[in-house]
Design a protein around this motif. Structure first.
Motif, PDB file in Angstrom:
ATOM      1  N   LEU A 394      11.214  93.049 -77.463  1.00  9.72           N
ATOM      2  CA  LEU A 394      10.993  92.820 -76.034  1.00  9.72           C
ATOM      3  C   LEU A 394      10.151  91.568 -75.827  1.00  9.72           C
ATOM      4  O   LEU A 394       9.353  91.192 -76.679  1.00  9.72           O
ATOM      5  N   TRP A 395      10.368  90.943 -74.681  1.00 10.25           N
ATOM      6  CA  TRP A 395       9.591  89.739 -74.376  1.00 10.25           C
ATOM      7  C   TRP A 395       9.561  89.509 -72.870  1.00 10.25           C
ATOM      8  O   TRP A 395      10.307  90.104 -72.100  1.00 10.25           O
ATOM      9  N   GLY A 396       8.646  88.614 -72.489  1.00 11.95           N
ATOM     10  CA  GLY A 396       8.504  88.189 -71.112  1.00 11.95           C
ATOM     11  C   GLY A 396       8.084  86.734 -71.100  1.00 11.95           C
ATOM     12  O   GLY A 396       8.131  86.059 -72.136  1.00 11.95           O
ATOM     13  N   PRO A 397       7.614  86.243 -69.978  1.00  9.20           N
ATOM     14  CA  PRO A 397       7.227  84.827 -69.901  1.00  9.20           C
ATOM     15  C   PRO A 397       6.067  84.466 -70.816  1.00  9.20           C
ATOM     16  O   PRO A 397       5.916  83.302 -71.195  1.00  9.20           O
ATOM     17  N   THR A 398       5.240  85.450 -71.182  1.00 11.56           N
ATOM     18  CA  THR A 398       4.025  85.122 -71.939  1.00 11.56           C
ATOM     19  C   THR A 398       3.932  85.762 -73.311  1.00 11.56           C
ATOM     20  O   THR A 398       3.225  85.253 -74.176  1.00 11.56           O
ATOM     21  N   ARG A 399       4.620  86.890 -73.538  1.00 10.36           N
ATOM     22  CA  ARG A 399       4.474  87.600 -74.826  1.00 10.36           C
ATOM     23  C   ARG A 399       5.828  87.970 -75.416  1.00 10.36           C
ATOM     24  O   ARG A 399       6.815  88.151 -74.698  1.00 10.36           O
ATOM     25  N   MET A 420       3.854  95.990 -71.755  1.00 11.14           N
ATOM     26  CA  MET A 420       4.039  94.573 -71.439  1.00 11.14           C
ATOM     27  C   MET A 420       4.449  94.458 -69.969  1.00 11.14           C
ATOM     28  O   MET A 420       5.637  94.522 -69.636  1.00 11.14           O
ATOM     29  N   PRO A 421       3.467  94.294 -69.077  1.00 14.09           N
ATOM     30  CA  PRO A 421       3.756  94.313 -67.633  1.00 14.09           C
ATOM     31  C   PRO A 421       4.785  93.289 -67.173  1.00 14.09           C
ATOM     32  O   PRO A 421       5.535  93.535 -66.230  1.00 14.09           O
ATOM     33  N   ASP A 425      13.029  91.141 -70.876  1.00 11.06           N
ATOM     34  CA  ASP A 425      14.159  91.426 -71.757  1.00 11.06           C
ATOM     35  C   ASP A 425      13.746  92.427 -72.827  1.00 11.06           C
ATOM     36  O   ASP A 425      12.611  92.383 -73.336  1.00 11.06           O
ATOM     37  N   ALA A 426      14.673  93.305 -73.203  1.00  9.74           N
ATOM     38  CA  ALA A 426      14.423  94.266 -74.281  1.00  9.74           C
ATOM     39  C   ALA A 426      15.759  94.760 -74.820  1.00  9.74           C
ATOM     40  O   ALA A 426      16.708  94.964 -74.063  1.00  9.74           O
TER      41      ALA A 426
END
Length: 562
Positions: A394-399, A420-421, A425-426
């Motif tokens: 999983l990921w986002g804009p920062t992690r 992860m607030p 994507d996951a």
């Protein structure tokens, strides 16, 4: 061996104060403030317990909880199968010591499960049900000899009872034990119903709440933990346990604590399965729970790198920002890249129907992509055991994160956003190929992967390089997952997971197909329902070898046609 543990009730109070934002230090007072008359004393209001589910951060460890009942001098005709003799108990404690295992308290387990706090690598929890006097007479001296903590679950309607079955410890016994930092007390209802599930909800609540209240009133301690009689419970029982104020509750289902369905339904093994429990833990530790990988997102220019390790030839695209996409049916990776206006892409996670001409786009495991407004959970519970412990990405804009999948606690968008607030994507991958720059061994991969994990075929992967930049890659020839992992690690990949492989393998860069699931261009890779696209700028120093290969291929085709 000496103990430096805090009293469980003190440790739990500290947890509650932190969770509610309360400060434990009094602010410094000035001289003028100190001279003022003190205001009338106000009774302190104890903060309400903050209920928390099993945290994603806890799943990097595997911890068995062991359940005992009565401890008897020796076996007789009246001995029950679930009793343990003095010698058997002594032998088990010695075995735990010899294995280098560290028994921890219930409170330490709770903080680990709900907050992800660190516990020793080889941890275990010892628990006892039904408040038998044999615990104080036989088990407790042995536990003190080894400095091992233990918890007793008490059915309060039988405290001090010497007529119903075997003698039970009285309130004075429990008060004396509860003053020791290695001893914890939990509730076990009042009357020990045979099956809580058969009772109306209000009676279930009363059984649990009255037991909790009696223990707290008599012993002047907090009792946040519960064991269901005979381990029997359902969602209604769990809801009543939560309403009664319990923070953690136990069944008697075989399984490791971190793989439990809920914090109110934590697994426990009967003591006769102590060695099986540890075998389960070793198998899990060797396999998928390779750890939790979490890092800040890094965006580098996109470039191509070719590599070879032994017989494995791989091609990788590094840099950019990943974005996952889904298709209503099946789509070629090149079309996914064009749709997202990306610069590179690779086929994504595994899907349910693998038929070449299939149209179904159902994914294995939960899936969240940039073009899906909400996460799609995996609703087929029958396949969960096969998916457990595979790498969840999983990921986002920062992690960006990879962690072992636990279907019961990782199947809703809410649970992912707690971890992860800003997740965007996951998806569920096939196996963790490279961990901390080290290729995982065949035995480690095979523990939780599909049976064809080591078959020779074209294979694809996704992960990060040692510098933190993203990487997608594929093999140019047919290899096993073990060989793919070795080639990726030798090329500087720090973390990598296996994507759908075989006929699905497809790696695209700058409008070119760099790797295909087939060895001939007349059979392109099959369309897929899920892909990962890299967005960003192309590196100034594009690898000329890629261009040369492309030109050479075109010239070769022209010569064959002529």
């Amino acid at each position: 061996m000496t103990s430096t543990r805090r009293s469980p009730s003190v440790a739990l109070l500290a947890l509650l104060l932190v969770a509610t934002g309360c400060q434990t230090e009094e602010p410094a007072r000035t001289v003028s403030q100190a001279a003022k008359p003190a205001p009338p004393a106000v009774a302190e209001v104890e903060p309400e317990p903050v209920f928390q589910e099993i945290a994603f951060r806890s799943v990097v460890k595997r911890t068995p909880v062991i359940m005992y009942h009565d401890v008897v001098p020796e076996r007789t005709k009246d001995t029950q199968w679930f009793d343990v003799t003095r010698q058997e108990f002594e032998d088990q404690m010695a075995w735990i010591r010899d294995q280098g295992i560290t028994p921890i308290t219930m409170n330490e387990l709770y903080r680990h499960l709900t907050l992800g706090e660190e516990i020793p690598e080889k941890s275990l929890v010892l628990s006892f049900d039904d408040n038998y006097e044999g615990f104080k007479e036989i088990a407790w001296p042995i536990l003190q000899k080894y400095s091992y903590p233990a918890a007793m679950f008490v059915h309060t309607g039988f405290v001090g009872d010497r007529k119903t079955g075997r003698p039970k410890m009285g309130w004075e016994d429990l008060r004396e034990l509860s003053r020791h930092p290695l001893f914890e007390i939990g509730a076990h209802t009042v009357t020990h119903p045979e099956d809580m599930r058969t009772l109306p909800p209000e009676k279930q609540f009363k059984e649990m709440k009255d037991s909790k209240d009696a223990l707290e009133r008599q012993l002047k301690i907090k009792v946040p933990f519960l064991a269901y009689p005979n381990g029997k419970n359902d969602r209604k029982t769990q809801a009543e346990a939560k309403k009664a104020g319990f923070l953690m509750a136990f069944s008697i289902d075989n399984g490791l604590a971190e793989e439990s369905p809920s914090i109110l339904n934590v697994n426990r093994y009967i003591h006769t399965r102590l060695k099986k429990a540890w075998d389960d833990r070793d198998r899990a530790a060797m396999g998928a729970p390779a750890g939790l990988y979490l890092q800040d997102v890094r965006d580098n220019p996109v470039k191509v790198v070719k590599a070879k390790h032994g017989r494995a030839k791989i091609i990788m695209v590094q840099g950019g920002q990943p974005q996952s996409l889904t298709s209503a049916t099946r789509t070629g990776v090149l079309d996914f890249v064009k749709r997202a206006e990306g610069v590179a892409g690779v086929n994504g996670g595994f899907f349910v129907m693998s038929e070449l001409r299939g149209k179904d786009n159902t994914m294995l495991g939960p899936c969240k992509t940039s073009d899906l407004p909400v996460m799609i959970p995996d609703q087929e519970r029958s396949r969960w055991p096969k998916l457990r412990n595979r790498p969840m990405v999983l990921w986002g804009p920062t992690r960006f994160a990879i962690l072992p999948y636990q279907p019961e606690i990782m199947n809703s968008e809410e649970s992912f956003r707690t971890f992860m607030p800003d997740m965007t994507d996951a998806f569920l991958a096939g196996v963790w190929l490279v961990r901390n720059g080290v290729p995982r061994a065949k035995a480690e991969m095979n523990s939780f992967a599909s049976k064809d994990i080591q078959d020779a075929r074209r294979r694809a992967f996704f992960g990060v390089m040692a510098d933190g930049s993203f990487v997608i890659g594929a093999s140019k020839n047919s290899v096993s997952s073990e060989r793919l992992a070795e080639a990726a690690a030798s090329s500087g990949v720090a973390e990598a997971v296996l994507l759908d492989s075989g006929f699905s393998t497809s790696l695209v860069y700058d409008g070119q197909i760099l790797a295909s699931g087939h060895s001939t261009e007349k059979l392109p890779s099959r369309p897929v329902p899920h892909a990962i696209v890299l967005k960003g700028s192309l590196a100034a120093e594009k690898e000329e070898k890629v261009r040369e290969d492309s030109v050479a291929q075109q010239e070769g085709r022209s010569r064959r046609k002529s």
